[in-house]
Design an enzyme around this catalytic site. Structure first.
Site, short mmCIF file in Angstrom:
data_model
loop_
_atom_site.label_atom_id
_atom_site.label_comp_id
_atom_site.label_asym_id
_atom_site.label_seq_id
_atom_site.Cartn_x
_atom_site.Cartn_y
_atom_site.Cartn_z
N GLY B 40 0.69 -1.31 -0.68
CA GLY B 40 -0.08 0.29 -0.16
C GLY B 40 0.85 1.11 -0.38
O GLY B 40 1.74 1.19 0.58
N GLY B 42 -1.07 4.56 0.12
CA GLY B 42 -1.55 5.56 1.03
C GLY B 42 -0.71 5.99 1.84
O GLY B 42 0.32 6.43 1.73
N ALA B 44 -0.77 5.93 4.87
CA ALA B 44 0.10 4.27 5.69
C ALA B 44 0.73 3.66 4.40
O ALA B 44 2.14 4.18 5.26
CB ALA B 44 -0.91 4.18 6.45
N GLY B 45 1.28 3.82 3.50
CA GLY B 45 1.62 2.93 3.54
C GLY B 45 2.78 4.30 2.29
O GLY B 45 3.56 3.63 3.09
N ARG B 330 -22.86 12.23 12.32
CA ARG B 330 -23.21 11.90 10.59
C ARG B 330 -24.51 10.55 10.49
O ARG B 330 -25.28 10.62 9.96
CB ARG B 330 -21.21 10.96 9.78
CG ARG B 330 -20.52 12.28 9.82
CD ARG B 330 -19.38 11.30 8.75
NE ARG B 330 -18.59 12.55 8.94
CZ ARG B 330 -17.55 12.35 7.77
NH1 ARG B 330 -16.80 10.85 7.66
NH2 ARG B 330 -16.42 13.50 7.42
N ARG B 435 -15.82 7.24 13.33
CA ARG B 435 -15.03 7.74 13.41
C ARG B 435 -14.95 9.39 12.86
O ARG B 435 -16.19 9.60 11.84
CB ARG B 435 -14.24 7.22 12.01
CG ARG B 435 -12.41 8.73 11.27
CD ARG B 435 -11.97 8.04 10.14
NE ARG B 435 -12.51 8.61 8.97
CZ ARG B 435 -12.80 9.96 8.28
NH1 ARG B 435 -12.35 10.62 8.89
NH2 ARG B 435 -13.47 9.00 7.21
N LEU B 441 -6.78 10.81 7.96
CA LEU B 441 -5.68 11.11 7.72
C LEU B 441 -4.54 11.28 8.21
O LEU B 441 -3.63 10.91 8.76
CB LEU B 441 -6.14 12.37 6.77
CG LEU B 441 -6.93 12.43 5.67
CD1 LEU B 441 -7.03 14.18 4.78
CD2 LEU B 441 -7.00 11.56 4.72
C1 LIG Z 1 -14.35 10.98 -0.90
C2 LIG Z 1 -13.10 10.70 0.57
C3 LIG Z 1 -13.50 11.42 0.96
C4 LIG Z 1 -12.94 11.58 1.90
N1 LIG Z 1 -12.13 12.82 3.05
C5 LIG Z 1 -11.83 12.97 4.68
C6 LIG Z 1 -11.26 13.93 4.70
O1 LIG Z 1 -11.53 15.20 4.98
N2 LIG Z 1 -10.17 13.51 5.96
C7 LIG Z 1 -9.78 12.53 7.07
O2 LIG Z 1 -9.40 12.22 7.61
N3 LIG Z 1 -10.36 11.30 6.14
C8 LIG Z 1 -11.11 11.63 4.80
N4 LIG Z 1 -11.39 10.23 4.29
C9 LIG Z 1 -10.73 8.58 5.02
C10 LIG Z 1 -9.38 9.08 4.12
O3 LIG Z 1 -9.34 8.90 3.03
C11 LIG Z 1 -9.03 6.83 4.38
O4 LIG Z 1 -9.75 6.39 5.48
C12 LIG Z 1 -7.33 7.36 4.30
O5 LIG Z 1 -6.51 8.23 3.12
C13 LIG Z 1 -6.96 5.46 4.18
O6 LIG Z 1 -5.53 5.45 4.01
P1 LIG Z 1 -4.59 3.78 4.00
O7 LIG Z 1 -3.51 4.61 3.86
O8 LIG Z 1 -5.22 3.72 5.00
O9 LIG Z 1 -5.54 3.57 2.99
P2 LIG Z 1 -5.61 3.60 1.27
O10 LIG Z 1 -5.01 5.52 0.61
O11 LIG Z 1 -7.05 3.41 0.82
O12 LIG Z 1 -4.08 3.27 0.59
C14 LIG Z 1 -4.42 1.76 0.19
C15 LIG Z 1 -2.91 1.30 -0.56
O13 LIG Z 1 -3.48 0.19 -0.57
C16 LIG Z 1 -3.02 -0.55 -1.43
N5 LIG Z 1 -3.62 -2.17 -1.83
C17 LIG Z 1 -5.26 -2.11 -1.40
N6 LIG Z 1 -5.01 -3.63 -1.91
C18 LIG Z 1 -3.87 -4.13 -2.22
C19 LIG Z 1 -3.87 -4.78 -2.96
N7 LIG Z 1 -4.57 -6.85 -2.28
N8 LIG Z 1 -2.37 -5.86 -3.73
C20 LIG Z 1 -1.79 -4.55 -3.00
N9 LIG Z 1 -1.85 -3.39 -2.91
C21 LIG Z 1 -2.73 -3.28 -2.45
C22 LIG Z 1 -3.99 0.48 -3.22
O14 LIG Z 1 -3.57 0.11 -3.76
C23 LIG Z 1 -2.73 1.83 -2.20
O15 LIG Z 1 -1.67 1.85 -2.90
C24 LIG Z 1 -11.99 10.58 3.38
C25 LIG Z 1 -12.56 9.36 2.31
C26 LIG Z 1 -13.42 8.87 1.58
C27 LIG Z 1 -13.67 7.64 0.48
#
Ligand SMILES: Cc1cc2nc3c(=O)[nH]c(=O)nc-3n(C[C@H](O)[C@H](O)[C@H](O)COP(=O)(O)OP(=O)(O)OC[C@H]3O[C@@H](n4cnc5c(N)ncnc54)[C@H](O)[C@@H]3O)c2cc1C
Ligand code: SF4
Ligand code: FES
Lengths: 254, 637
Positions: B40, B42, B44-45, B330, B435, B441
């Protein structure tokens, strides 16, 4: 949703098998398309139809479908992301098309973007440009308080304008020289406009421009097509800024 | 299985410091002998991979998209919280901690949440140092706004693109490490399985999405940052590729899945308008500061909104919650919208929408003022719907948005499998049953920049580097199983497409395991999902071959896992005989219709253990202990 209509379209879609250097335009009928659909939803409908008919669906890149990840993109009737200004392909809606129209759908074409399959191209060259210097060297930890350095609202806004680039590659596809100048200049501008980005400014611009050249992108000859097609409306004023930074960097070096 | 959360002893505010001191360190010369797999890119990753590489570890980083910059985090709009108290309005680490615990309806760990609040400030510092262009005041200081019902202004933002800018910050740090060779980036790869040896994570199996090759990658630790599972509902605000596969595969290998039924449904999204619809678009919740929510008083009223006179409109949130009005949290806003539509009072073509009306705000403040505040949102709405919200009220409906449940982790963010760490939305740790806005974020970056760099050292200090290389038999065996699964999906050659099954699964979950749940419906859903899964394996049509770029095959694999995971959600919802946050069980509500918790019997994390194909999972409980906050009942009257 006012005024939902159904339209029929003839699609001419670029089909290219993975690993093959040649492809061709195939014709499909897109029937009963709701004008509220996005362009990609229209392709979904065609793909469901192709799948059920036993044909291979059209491969295309996409993820957020909100105009922010930069993953989608194709050339629609000769224009990257289609005819609507400031719009990515996933945000282009079918109400902008006429019943009975023929629509040409082709991948972004550029020397530095190799075709992978159908509408999917390889844009890793953009990542390589960033890896060569599109960052501020600030290891995690040890940063001072975020408010320790003031940044004028004007510069913060200008930096944000440039930072809005989604890395989609439409600028390259639009440019007769397949130049990546708009993309590179957006990153250079974003970082040099901020005080944190100043120490590395010269090294950054030099490395990024050299890498861009090495990767086979063309030169900028001020055609302005990039700015016209950019879905995030990144301004070519950034290219002027890049040029100034580049000259400055060369000047200090020599 | 007995769960040990490993929360350090001592006063809340000293736990993390104490723990950091007690964690073993890996000496710098040894760090380069270790390989860490990060799945990942995102928030976190990306932040984890960059930070671990800066420390000297070798990192292999994987993502599904063509570039790490495109992870789903990019789409977050509103902002990121931090307890900086720059606004001088009474914020503090303790207040951010308390708001988060309370917002989560007291179903999260005190220790983890306090640490999150402590770290929040470092995140903002780090991001500014990287060049994240946060909004600023005229004087050049950072600007803040209030968000998601908080009474203080603690949200930092970069226009409506905060997630994009934070992710590009992490991506630039990551790119620097890729350039220097410390991170090896594997884009367009999908993790299909976790490889374990004696309950220790030793690597992963991935499919190369360009040519279909199954690849084996060994590492001394695996860090999953694969995001949330909201797409189990098919329609959600998540990116199309978001999935549960990596987390679910880890669950099947021994990691526990905690609170899978805790999902968040966001009240202000653009309604569904056709069965071809592929995803839902969020409209920022800030709109509820000025817009008034209403539905017609009469059932089936098909008049245009401007033809419905004032006396025939029901401003139901203002009526039911006089003190919070349109600003209720919400979950409350979402449930009320659904209730209106269930009564036949919904509007629009589908009857599944309510109005969000700016008429009075425009009259009061002028169009210019409203445009300045919400111009970009109004424009986005118009782009999608072709309706002009200055002239006619917006139509909104709730949509699946975020998943609080995830893999169970201890204080070190390590799962029940040794050496498997889980960060970001993929874990269950910090948001309890609900949440708050702008805190996902914060959590993703806290985990990646400031927690894992310490806690992974504590683990690796006791591990021999490169103990199980990718040439080991367990890798070949695991890879073989993955190929067999793909081949099986391709061989069915039935009559229905992958999306067809995914949509049907989504509808079942939305109906019975969505905004409100009841025992009967959940029992029914469980059977329906099992039937659908059976039909899937008999009748799905996946075109193409495995050794090719094959997007239908990719989706089929994800949907196959969703079809199992959906049942786990339902099992979890059935078990939790209380209402809390996003989990609303109709049998448990106050007279006011609010969620009624049962702290005596359900103040625990429900962590599920896989026990074999077709078998019921085992429930492992981690009781939550509250030493610093008093559990209260929410009320928004
Ligand atoms: C429209 C929207 C608006 C939002 N606005 C806000 C906000 O204003 N403030 C806030 O705090 N939060 C907000 N959130 C929530 C927040 O964006 C997410 O919870 C957060 O970004 C998740 O980050 P992450 O790094 O955990 O995962 P993600 O960003 O989802 O990243 C997942 C990563 O894992 C990889 N991956 C997934 N499965 C696999 C696999 N099987 N094999 C290899 N790679 C894989 C993907 O390619 C990606 O790189 C929002 C969410 C949405 C949907
Ligand atoms: S400059 Fe515009 S067109 Fe070019 S990559 Fe960035 S967003 Fe796309
Ligand atoms: S799919 Fe993300 S920008 Fe179009």
């Amino acid at each position: 949703m006012s005024g939902t209509n159904r339209i029929n379209l003839t699609l001419k879609v670029w089909r290219q098998k993975a690993g093959k250097s040649k492809g061709n335009l195939a014709e499909y009928q897109a029937k009963e398309i709701s004008t509220d659909m996005s362009f990609l939803e229209m392709l979904d409908v065609v793909n469901e139809y192709l799948t059920l008919k036993g044909e291979e669906p059209i491969a295309f890149d996409h993820d957020c479908r909100e105009g922010i990840c930069g993953m989608c993109g194709a050339v629609i009737n000769g224009r990257p992301h289609g005819q609507e200004k400031g719009t990515t392909l996933c945000q282009l809606h079918m109400r902008h098309f006429k019943d009975g129209e023929t629509v040409f759908i082709e991948p972004f074409k550029a020397k530095a973007f190799k075709n992978i399959k159908d509408l999917i191209v390889d844009r890793t060259a953009f990542d390589k440009i960033i890896q060569s210097g599109g960052f501020i060297s600030a290891n995690t930890g040890g940063a001072q308080d975020a408010n320790a350095i003031l940044i004028s609202q004007k510069n913060a806004d200008l930096a944000m304008d440039a930072a809005a680039c989604i890395g989609c590659g439409a600028c390259v596809a639009a440019c007769p020289n397949a130049s990546a100048m708009l993309f590179v200049s957006a990153k250079v501008s974003h970082l040099t406009l901020l005080p944190q980005g100043k120490p590395e400014a010269a090294a950054r611009v030099t490395a990024m421009v050299n890498t861009m050249d090495d990767l086979g992108f063309g030169n900028c000859s001020n055609e302005r097509e990039c700015e016209a097609e950019c879905p995030k409306e990144i301004s070519i004023a950034n290219i002027a800024r890049l040029n100034r930074e580049f000259i400055k960097a060369g000047f200090f070096k020599s | 299985m007995k769960l040990n959360s490993k929360i350090p002893s001592g006063p809340l505010s000293e736990k993390w410091d104490k723990h950091k001191f007690e964690l073993k360190l890996v000496n710098p010369a040894n760090k380069r002998k270790f390989t860490v797999i990060v799945v990942g890119t995102g928030l976190a990753g990306g932040s984890a991979a960059a930070s671990l590489a800066e420390l000297g570890y070798n990192v292999k980083n994987f993502c599904i998209q063509d570039s790490p910059r495109r992870a789903h985090s990019i789409a977050a709009q509103g902002g990121i919280n931090a307890a900086k108290n720059y606004a001088n309005d009474g914020d503090s680490i303790r207040r951010l901690f308390y708001d988060t615990i309370k917002g989560g309806d007291f179903r999260a760990r005190e220790g983890n949440v306090y640490r999150l609040a402590q770290i929040s400030n470092n995140i903002i510092d780090q991001c500014v140092a990287q060049g994240v262009p946060f909004a600023r005041d005229y004087g050049g200081l950072l600007a803040n706004r209030s968000f998601g019902g908080a009474q203080v202004s603690r949200t930092f933002y970069a226009r409506g693109q905060t997630g994009q800018q934070l992710l590009l910050g992490a991506y630039s740090a990551l790119s620097r490490q890729i350039g220097s060779g410390k991170v090896k980036m594997f884009a367009r790869r999908e993790m299909l399985d976790l490889v374990t040896e004696n309950n220790r994570a030793v690597g992963i199996i991935v499919r190369n999405l360009i040519n279909g090759d199954i690849e084996m990658h060994a590492g001394d630790a695996v860090v999953l940052c694969t995001g949330g599972y909201g797409n189990v509902f098919f329609l959600s605000t998540n990116a199309m590729g978001s999935n549960v596969t990596a987390a679910y595969r880890a669950y099947k290998k021994g990691a526990l899945f905690a609170n899978p039924c805790f999902t968040q449904i966001h009240p202000t999204c653009i309604p569904v308008h056709g069965d071809y619809q592929s995803k839902l678009t969020l409209m920022s919740e800030s709109l509820r500061n000025d817009g008034r929510v209403w539905a017609p008083k009469d059932r089936g009223d098909k008049r245009r909104p401007d033809q419905i006179p004032e006396a025939e409109r029901d401003y139901y949130l203002e009526r039911r919650y006089p003190s919070f009005g349109n600003l209720v949290p919400r979950d409350v806003a979402s449930r009320n919208a659904k209730a209106q539509c269930d009564k036949g009072k919904g509007v629009g073509e589908t009857g599944l929408a309510v109005y969000l009306d700016f008429r009075d705000a425009i009259k009061r403040d002028s169009k210019e003022v409203i445009e300045k505040k919400y111009g970009n949102l109004f424009a986005m709405y118009e782009k999608i719907t072709a309706d002009d919200p200055y002239q006619t009220p917006m139509m909104i409906y709730p949509a699946v948005h975020y998943t609080m449940g995830g893999l169970w982790v201890d204080y070190n963010l390590m799962s029940a499998i040794d050496g498997l760490f889980v960060l970001g939305e993929a874990n269950f740790s910090d948001h309890g049953a609900n949440r708050l806005g702008a805190s996902a974020l914060m959590q993703g970056l806290a985990d990646g920049y400031f927690v894992i760099p310490y806690t992974i050292g504590g683990y690796l200090a006791g591990v021999t580097p490169d103990k199980t290389p990718a040439s080991a038999q367990i890798f070949t065996d695991a890879a073989k199983k993955c190929s067999e699964r793909t081949k099986r999906l391709l061989s069915i050659q039935g009559k229905k497409t992958v999306d067809d099954f995914h949509k049907r699964l989504g509808l079942i979950l939305w109906e019975y395991c969505g905004m409100s749940r009841n025992e009967q419906g959940l029992i029914k859903a469980k059977d329906m999902i099992a039937e659908l899964r059976e039909e899937f394996y008999q009748n799905v049509l996946v075109p193409g071959i495995d050794k090719d770029l094959n997007q239908s095959l990719e989706r089929a694999g994800r949907v196959a896992d969703f079809l199992e995971f959906g049942e786990l959600m339902v099992t979890d919802a059935l078990n939790r005989k209380e209402s809390c946050g996003g989990h609303f069980n109709e049998a448990f509500q106050t007279e006011e219709g609010e969620a009624l918790r049962d702290d005596e019997n359900f103040c625990y994390a429900a962590a599920w253990e896989f026990t074999g194909e077709g078998k019921e999972p085992t429930l492992c409980k981690e009781p939550f202990e509250f030493e610093n906050v008093k559990l209260t009942q929410r009320s928004y009257k």
